[in-house]
Design a protein around this motif. Structure first.
Motif, PDB file in Angstrom:
ATOM      1  N   THR A  30      45.854  51.125  43.410  1.00 10.76           N
ATOM      2  CA  THR A  30      45.154  52.409  42.453  1.00 10.76           C
ATOM      3  C   THR A  30      45.509  52.349  41.176  1.00 10.76           C
ATOM      4  OG1 THR A  30      44.563  53.188  44.601  1.00 10.76           O
ATOM      5  CG2 THR A  30      44.562  54.586  42.806  1.00 10.76           C
ATOM      6  N   ALA A  31      46.515  51.783  41.186  1.00 18.76           N
ATOM      7  CA  ALA A  31      47.805  52.423  40.170  1.00 18.76           C
ATOM      8  C   ALA A  31      47.495  51.046  39.008  1.00 18.76           C
ATOM      9  CB  ALA A  31      48.821  52.497  40.367  1.00 18.76           C
ATOM     10  N   PHE A  32      47.586  49.262  39.526  1.00 26.82           N
ATOM     11  CA  PHE A  32      47.867  48.675  38.829  1.00 26.82           C
ATOM     12  C   PHE A  32      46.649  47.465  39.141  1.00 26.82           C
ATOM     13  CE2 PHE A  32      53.081  49.416  40.067  1.00 26.82           C
ATOM     14  CZ  PHE A  32      53.081  49.814  39.022  1.00 26.82           C
ATOM     15  N   LYS A  33      45.877  47.957  39.818  1.00 28.10           N
ATOM     16  CA  LYS A  33      44.426  47.168  40.446  1.00 28.10           C
ATOM     17  C   LYS A  33      44.661  45.497  40.250  1.00 28.10           C
ATOM     18  CE  LYS A  33      41.865  50.864  38.769  1.00 28.10           C
ATOM     19  NZ  LYS A  33      41.890  51.926  39.573  1.00 28.10           N
ATOM     20  N   VAL A  34      45.259  45.632  41.803  1.00 26.67           N
ATOM     21  CA  VAL A  34      45.824  43.807  42.126  1.00 26.67           C
ATOM     22  C   VAL A  34      45.503  43.663  42.695  1.00 26.67           C
ATOM     23  CG1 VAL A  34      48.412  44.495  40.703  1.00 26.67           C
ATOM     24  CG2 VAL A  34      48.111  44.899  42.887  1.00 26.67           C
ATOM     25  N   PRO A  35      44.985  42.658  43.520  1.00 26.07           N
ATOM     26  CA  PRO A  35      44.671  42.526  44.486  1.00 26.07           C
ATOM     27  C   PRO A  35      44.985  42.154  45.772  1.00 26.07           C
ATOM     28  CG  PRO A  35      45.223  40.297  43.423  1.00 26.07           C
ATOM     29  CD  PRO A  35      45.555  41.423  42.623  1.00 26.07           C
ATOM     30  N   GLU A  36      44.470  42.138  46.825  1.00 31.74           N
ATOM     31  CA  GLU A  36      44.376  43.465  48.055  1.00 31.74           C
ATOM     32  C   GLU A  36      46.163  42.748  48.730  1.00 31.74           C
ATOM     33  OE1 GLU A  36      44.954  45.367  51.728  1.00 31.74           O
ATOM     34  OE2 GLU A  36      43.587  45.370  49.968  1.00 31.74           O
ATOM     35  N   ARG A  37      46.322  41.606  48.448  1.00 30.76           N
ATOM     36  CA  ARG A  37      46.750  40.475  48.660  1.00 30.76           C
ATOM     37  C   ARG A  37      48.367  39.863  47.902  1.00 30.76           C
ATOM     38  NH1 ARG A  37      46.999  38.100  53.480  1.00 30.76           N
ATOM     39  NH2 ARG A  37      48.515  35.790  52.903  1.00 30.76           N
ATOM     40  N   ASP A  38      48.502  41.350  47.405  1.00 28.75           N
ATOM     41  CA  ASP A  38      49.492  40.793  46.152  1.00 28.75           C
ATOM     42  C   ASP A  38      50.131  42.086  46.565  1.00 28.75           C
ATOM     43  OD1 ASP A  38      50.320  40.476  43.995  1.00 28.75           O
ATOM     44  OD2 ASP A  38      49.723  41.036  42.546  1.00 28.75           O
TER      45      ASP A  38
END
Length: 129
Positions: A30-38
């Motif tokens: 949510t906070a960093f908008k990274v990919p799910e598998r990150d």
């Protein structure tokens, strides 16, 4: 990325730790908008007498449910960091029963060239990522 390291006082069940890690990952997404598998997380369990975390004069006591989170990351905005802190504290309280006073968060910032996700390659520098 980021890489999250958790220091906990010994005594939590495997299910409690799994929930804590899942909740933390949701906060990262949510906070960093990274990919799910990150998702990169390490848990260290410590005897209570190995962890001393006072209140820096803020006037509160911590319990044995203390969670220390170190976030290793490339630069993030102040807005992203404060959003992560807020989301994580609220989610830990709601889903893990961890009082907001028992959460200690520290960011360790580095650059894109400081990361290799495998193969001895700096993927951010080579353009793979």
């Amino acid at each position: 990325m980021p890489l999250l390291q958790f220091d906990l006082i010994q005594g939590r069940s495997a299910d409690e730790v799994k929930t804590l890690l899942n909740v933390a990952h949701e906060a990262v997404l949510t906070a960093f908008k990274v990919p799910e598998r990150d998702r990169y997380q390490i848990v260290h369990e410590n005897p209570a007498h190995f962890m001393v975390f006072q209140d820096t004069g803020l006037g509160f006591e911590r319990s044995n449910k203390l969670v220390v989170v170190r976030v290793f990351t490339s630069p993030r905005s102040e807005e992203q960091k404060t959003l992560f802190m807020k989301i994580l504290a609220e989610a830990f309280a709601e889903k893990c029963g961890i009082e907001v006073r028992d959460l200690f968060i520290s960011f360790v910032t580095n650059s894109k060239g400081d990361w290799s996700f495998g193969f001895g390659e700096a993927q951010y520098l080579t353009g793979t990522l």
